[in-house]
Scaffold this motif. Structure first.
Motif, PDB file in Angstrom:
ATOM      1  N   LYS A   1      -0.038   1.443   5.996  1.00 49.93           N
ATOM      2  CA  LYS A   1       1.022   2.231   5.357  1.00 49.93           C
ATOM      3  C   LYS A   1       1.342   1.717   3.957  1.00 49.93           C
ATOM      4  CE  LYS A   1       3.312   4.120   9.392  1.00 49.93           C
ATOM      5  NZ  LYS A   1       3.411   5.506   9.034  1.00 49.93           N
ATOM      6  N   GLU A   2       1.386   0.399   3.801  1.00 52.90           N
ATOM      7  CA  GLU A   2       1.642  -0.167   2.471  1.00 52.90           C
ATOM      8  C   GLU A   2       0.523   0.207   1.509  1.00 52.90           C
ATOM      9  OE1 GLU A   2       1.736  -4.487   0.295  1.00 52.90           O
ATOM     10  OE2 GLU A   2       2.571  -4.369   2.308  1.00 52.90           O
ATOM     11  N   ARG A   3      -0.701   0.104   1.949  1.00 54.96           N
ATOM     12  CA  ARG A   3      -1.830   0.414   1.082  1.00 54.96           C
ATOM     13  C   ARG A   3      -1.886   1.897   0.735  1.00 54.96           C
ATOM     14  NH1 ARG A   3      -6.171  -3.787   3.801  1.00 54.96           N
ATOM     15  NH2 ARG A   3      -5.356  -5.621   2.686  1.00 54.96           N
ATOM     16  N   ILE A   4      -1.529   2.748   1.670  1.00 57.48           N
ATOM     17  CA  ILE A   4      -1.456   4.184   1.381  1.00 57.48           C
ATOM     18  C   ILE A   4      -0.367   4.436   0.338  1.00 57.48           C
ATOM     19  CG2 ILE A   4      -0.828   6.428   2.358  1.00 57.48           C
ATOM     20  CD1 ILE A   4      -2.302   5.466   4.955  1.00 57.48           C
TER      21      ILE A   4
ATOM     22  N   THR B   1      10.650  -1.566   1.661  1.00 59.49           N
ATOM     23  CA  THR B   1      11.677  -0.816   0.924  1.00 59.49           C
ATOM     24  C   THR B   1      11.863  -1.385  -0.478  1.00 59.49           C
ATOM     25  OG1 THR B   1      13.439  -2.114   1.964  1.00 59.49           O
ATOM     26  CG2 THR B   1      12.919   0.007   2.955  1.00 59.49           C
ATOM     27  N   ARG B   2      11.798  -2.698  -0.607  1.00 57.51           N
ATOM     28  CA  ARG B   2      11.923  -3.297  -1.942  1.00 57.51           C
ATOM     29  C   ARG B   2      10.738  -2.903  -2.807  1.00 57.51           C
ATOM     30  NH1 ARG B   2      15.032  -7.903  -3.169  1.00 57.51           N
ATOM     31  NH2 ARG B   2      16.269  -7.066  -1.465  1.00 57.51           N
ATOM     32  N   LEU B   3       9.532  -2.912  -2.239  1.00 59.55           N
ATOM     33  CA  LEU B   3       8.335  -2.526  -2.976  1.00 59.55           C
ATOM     34  C   LEU B   3       8.413  -1.067  -3.407  1.00 59.55           C
ATOM     35  CD1 LEU B   3       5.449  -3.042  -4.007  1.00 59.55           C
ATOM     36  CD2 LEU B   3       4.630  -2.490  -1.696  1.00 59.55           C
ATOM     37  N   ALA B   4       8.779  -0.189  -2.499  1.00 56.51           N
ATOM     38  CA  ALA B   4       8.863   1.244  -2.831  1.00 56.51           C
ATOM     39  C   ALA B   4       9.881   1.482  -3.947  1.00 56.51           C
ATOM     40  CB  ALA B   4       9.230   2.051  -1.588  1.00 56.51           C
TER      41      ALA B   4
ATOM     42  N   ALA C   1      11.635  -6.562  10.802  1.00 53.54           N
ATOM     43  CA  ALA C   1      12.762  -6.496   9.858  1.00 53.54           C
ATOM     44  C   ALA C   1      12.346  -7.020   8.485  1.00 53.54           C
ATOM     45  CB  ALA C   1      13.946  -7.289  10.402  1.00 53.54           C
ATOM     46  N   LEU C   2      11.571  -8.083   8.461  1.00 57.61           N
ATOM     47  CA  LEU C   2      11.092  -8.621   7.184  1.00 57.61           C
ATOM     48  C   LEU C   2      10.098  -7.676   6.522  1.00 57.61           C
ATOM     49  CD1 LEU C   2      10.667 -12.357   8.207  1.00 57.61           C
ATOM     50  CD2 LEU C   2      12.453 -11.376   6.731  1.00 57.61           C
ATOM     51  N   GLN C   3       9.229  -7.087   7.313  1.00 59.33           N
ATOM     52  CA  GLN C   3       8.262  -6.116   6.786  1.00 59.33           C
ATOM     53  C   GLN C   3       8.992  -4.908   6.198  1.00 59.33           C
ATOM     54  OE1 GLN C   3       4.682  -6.389   6.948  1.00 59.33           O
ATOM     55  NE2 GLN C   3       4.791  -4.665   5.550  1.00 59.33           N
TER      56      GLN C   3
END
Length: 182
Positions: free
Chosen positions: A116-119, A55-58, A48-50
């Protein structure tokens, strides 16, 4: 899940995030009331934290790119830094559990989330496509660049006496002020 339990889970998640921001120790605040009942185990809470982080980063990347449509990498780096400043407790928890997962299942989940974050970083910076085999490595370089210039605001020593939304807004304003003062 009923509407009431969904709302309670959301409120507990907000409390978890506020506590993580206050502590910044990288540990899941499993000791809070209702956390175990709402999330079941550490992996669900971490997920949930991830998700909140991602979503905030995107969203932040999208806003930065709208403001500076030709500065792809700079916008992505600035978005990562701004998100990390806004969610320092989540960033600390994600980093801690990326480096020291509790078990193999968490390690696999963190590896997948990190890739996924790095992509996302690489694609949004215009340096790879989502299907490029090297996209995660490109994103890792962008993440390193973002981390190199990231200044974490210090944890306030004294309680503000404010709670809820006001504490969140004041905390964010103090973090911004501290970032610019550094």
């Amino acid at each position: 899940m009923t509407w009431t339990s969904y709302r309670n889970r959301g409120e507990i998640l907000r409390t978890v995030i506020a506590t993580a921001d206050a502590r910044r120790d990288g540990l899941l605040p499993w000791d809070l009331d209702g956390v175990a009942e709402s999330f079941g185990d550490e992996l669900n809470l971490l997920g949930a934290l991830q998700l909140r982080w991602h979503t905030r980063l995107a969203g932040r990347i999208e806003r930065e790119l709208m403001a500076r449509p030709m500065a792809f990498e700079a916008a992505v780096v600035d978005a990562w830094r701004a998100t990390a400043a806004e969610l320092p407790g989540i960033r600390a928890i994600v980093d801690h559990h990326r480096a020291e997962p509790l078990d193999e299942q968490m390690a696999a989940a963190m590896d997948k989330a990190t890739a996924k974050e790095r992509i996302l970083l690489a694609v949004m910076a215009g340096q790879a496509s989502a299907h490029d085999s090297g996209a995660a490595a490109v994103g890792a370089r962008i993440e390193e660049k973002a981390r190199a210039g990231w200044v974490l605001a210090p944890v306030p020593d004294e309680p503000t006496g404010h709670t809820g939304l006001h504490a969140s807004i004041l905390g964010r304003l103090r973090a911004v002020r501290a970032a610019f003062a550094a």
